[in-house]
Design a protein around this motif. Structure first.
Motif, PDB file in Angstrom:
ATOM      1  N   GLY A 148     -26.762  44.618   8.972  1.00  0.00           N
ATOM      2  CA  GLY A 148     -25.798  44.949   9.313  1.00  0.00           C
ATOM      3  C   GLY A 148     -24.137  43.776   9.202  1.00  0.00           C
ATOM      4  O   GLY A 148     -24.296  42.657   8.782  1.00  0.00           O
ATOM      5  N   PRO A 149     -23.640  45.535   9.603  1.00  0.00           N
ATOM      6  CA  PRO A 149     -22.106  43.991   9.426  1.00  0.00           C
ATOM      7  C   PRO A 149     -21.672  42.692  10.848  1.00  0.00           C
ATOM      8  O   PRO A 149     -22.217  43.213  11.939  1.00  0.00           O
ATOM      9  CB  PRO A 149     -20.733  45.404   9.321  1.00  0.00           C
ATOM     10  N   CYS A 150     -21.672  41.713   9.957  1.00  0.00           N
ATOM     11  CA  CYS A 150     -21.136  40.803  10.907  1.00  0.00           C
ATOM     12  C   CYS A 150     -19.568  41.063  11.472  1.00  0.00           C
ATOM     13  O   CYS A 150     -18.741  41.102  11.266  1.00  0.00           O
ATOM     14  CB  CYS A 150     -21.143  39.539  10.207  1.00  0.00           C
ATOM     15  N   VAL A 151     -19.663  41.874  13.438  1.00  0.00           N
ATOM     16  CA  VAL A 151     -18.002  41.575  13.637  1.00  0.00           C
ATOM     17  C   VAL A 151     -17.807  40.681  14.170  1.00  0.00           C
ATOM     18  O   VAL A 151     -15.936  40.204  14.613  1.00  0.00           O
ATOM     19  CB  VAL A 151     -18.763  42.856  14.504  1.00  0.00           C
ATOM     20  N   GLN A 152     -17.967  39.133  13.925  1.00  0.00           N
ATOM     21  CA  GLN A 152     -17.650  37.810  14.444  1.00  0.00           C
ATOM     22  C   GLN A 152     -16.313  37.624  13.792  1.00  0.00           C
ATOM     23  O   GLN A 152     -16.707  37.832  12.538  1.00  0.00           O
ATOM     24  CB  GLN A 152     -18.422  36.984  15.476  1.00  0.00           C
ATOM     25  N   THR A 153     -15.475  36.601  14.047  1.00  0.00           N
ATOM     26  CA  THR A 153     -14.544  36.214  12.619  1.00  0.00           C
ATOM     27  C   THR A 153     -14.615  34.604  12.808  1.00  0.00           C
ATOM     28  O   THR A 153     -15.023  33.946  14.199  1.00  0.00           O
ATOM     29  CB  THR A 153     -13.068  36.098  13.294  1.00  0.00           C
ATOM     30  N   PRO A 154     -15.136  33.703  12.519  1.00  0.00           N
ATOM     31  CA  PRO A 154     -15.377  34.398  10.695  1.00  0.00           C
ATOM     32  C   PRO A 154     -16.319  35.196  10.482  1.00  0.00           C
ATOM     33  O   PRO A 154     -17.601  35.239  11.360  1.00  0.00           O
ATOM     34  CB  PRO A 154     -15.227  32.932   9.453  1.00  0.00           C
ATOM     35  N   THR A 155     -16.562  36.382   9.154  1.00  0.00           N
ATOM     36  CA  THR A 155     -17.943  37.305   9.238  1.00  0.00           C
ATOM     37  C   THR A 155     -18.907  36.206   8.372  1.00  0.00           C
ATOM     38  O   THR A 155     -17.926  35.888   7.450  1.00  0.00           O
ATOM     39  CB  THR A 155     -17.120  38.704   8.713  1.00  0.00           C
ATOM     40  N   THR A 156     -19.420  36.585   8.491  1.00  0.00           N
ATOM     41  CA  THR A 156     -20.606  36.712   7.271  1.00  0.00           C
ATOM     42  C   THR A 156     -21.589  37.076   7.071  1.00  0.00           C
ATOM     43  O   THR A 156     -21.467  37.100   5.250  1.00  0.00           O
ATOM     44  CB  THR A 156     -21.863  36.204   8.653  1.00  0.00           C
ATOM     45  N   THR A 157     -20.695  38.458   6.691  1.00  0.00           N
ATOM     46  CA  THR A 157     -20.874  39.768   5.877  1.00  0.00           C
ATOM     47  C   THR A 157     -19.431  40.253   5.384  1.00  0.00           C
ATOM     48  O   THR A 157     -19.321  41.575   5.589  1.00  0.00           O
ATOM     49  CB  THR A 157     -21.759  40.749   6.331  1.00  0.00           C
ATOM     50  N   PRO A 158     -18.533  39.339   4.540  1.00  0.00           N
ATOM     51  CA  PRO A 158     -17.089  39.744   3.952  1.00  0.00           C
ATOM     52  C   PRO A 158     -17.512  40.578   3.056  1.00  0.00           C
ATOM     53  O   PRO A 158     -17.900  40.719   1.832  1.00  0.00           O
ATOM     54  CB  PRO A 158     -16.741  38.818   3.627  1.00  0.00           C
ATOM     55  N   GLY A 159     -16.584  41.784   2.629  1.00  0.00           N
ATOM     56  CA  GLY A 159     -16.570  42.969   1.886  1.00  0.00           C
ATOM     57  C   GLY A 159     -15.981  42.664   0.852  1.00  0.00           C
ATOM     58  O   GLY A 159     -16.145  42.843  -0.539  1.00  0.00           O
ATOM     59  N   ARG A 160     -14.466  41.788   0.755  1.00  0.00           N
ATOM     60  CA  ARG A 160     -14.374  41.681   0.203  1.00  0.00           C
ATOM     61  C   ARG A 160     -14.824  39.429  -1.109  1.00  0.00           C
ATOM     62  O   ARG A 160     -14.645  39.257   0.196  1.00  0.00           O
ATOM     63  CB  ARG A 160     -12.995  41.060   0.194  1.00  0.00           C
TER      64      ARG A 160
END
Length: 247
Positions: A148-160
């Motif tokens: 699922g999308p990781c909403v933490q910063t930094p993310t572990t699921t970047p789209g870019r």
């Protein structure tokens, strides 16, 4: 789409706090082959219409969701991906209310012929870059399968995901999108030639993704007449006489 930027033409940028319209995103399409349709997958051998996908999108600021979750309609999926018939997702949050760390979280879900549904993957997309400029135009996002999308910063699921070079199709798409906003910068004969070239590049790019064991979600963020920079009016707490609280 109207920019909502009420600034003199002498300026070449506008501020996010001046944009009084809801945040929106357009689902351009899914590219690649779903795991369930790959050889040995649960739907291997069935018609492509036996599998459908939908997207769940959320606006995130800090570690919290802001506004309401947006759901796409269902789209039939094939070995080459999926296209949504009603692609626009609109949130109840306006651009003027975004924080500098605001981002979109996408979850891709699948529904197979048996009627069961499951998470395919997810990714996140920041709305502002490191310089505080709003991202616009077509965004090609990597889907992290099984996550699922990781909403933490930094993310572990970047789209870019950073790439060493920008493809010809991406450069041409960006150029034509800017011409579409400022029609005075283009001419009919140049547009016709550019769109023909773009169509050829896009067809070649789409062919490369048929049956590919990787997923890419293409989304479009509205383009404004000027670059949009993040800014928020400072808030002053109301005083005892009721003065204050501006912004």
């Amino acid at each position: 789409m109207s920019s909502g930027c009420s600034v003199p033409s002498a300026f070449n940028f506008c501020l996010s706090c001046d944009i009084d319209i809801p945040v929106s995103v357009k689902l351009e399409g899914l590219q690649g082959c779903l795991p369930v349709l790959r050889p040995g997958g649960a739907a291997d051998g069935f018609f492509s219409e036996s599998v459908a996908v939908f997207v769940v999108a959320e606006l995130i600021s800090g570690d919290e969701r802001i506004g309401l979750t947006a759901f796409s309609n269902y789209a039939d999926c094939s070995l080459g991906g999926a296209i949504w018939k009603n692609p626009w997702l609109t949130f109840c949050v306006k651009y003027r209310d975004l924080g500098p760390d605001s981002r979109l979280a996408f979850s891709l879900w699948q529904v197979v012929i048996s009627g069961s549904w499951s998470l395919v993957g997810g990714c996140t997309l920041p709305l502002f870059n490191r310089r505080g400029q709003l991202h616009t135009g077509l965004q090609r996002l990597h889907i992290w399968e099984g996550l699922g999308p990781c909403v933490q910063t930094p993310t572990t699921t970047p789209g870019r995901i950073p790439k060493p070079t920008t493809s010809e199709v991406e450069r041409l798409e960006s150029l034509l999108a800017r011409f579409d906003v400022d029609s005075s910068s283009s001419s009919p004969w140049m547009n016709a030639l550019a769109f023909q070239t773009l169509a050829r590049f896009q067809a070649e790019d789409a062919e490369k993704w048929v049956g590919r064991h990787e997923l890419r979600l293409n989304v479009f963020l509205p383009i404004f007449k000027y670059p949009v920079l993040y800014h928020r009016f400072p808030y002053s707490a109301p005083t005892s006489d009721g003065v204050g609280g501006g912004g």
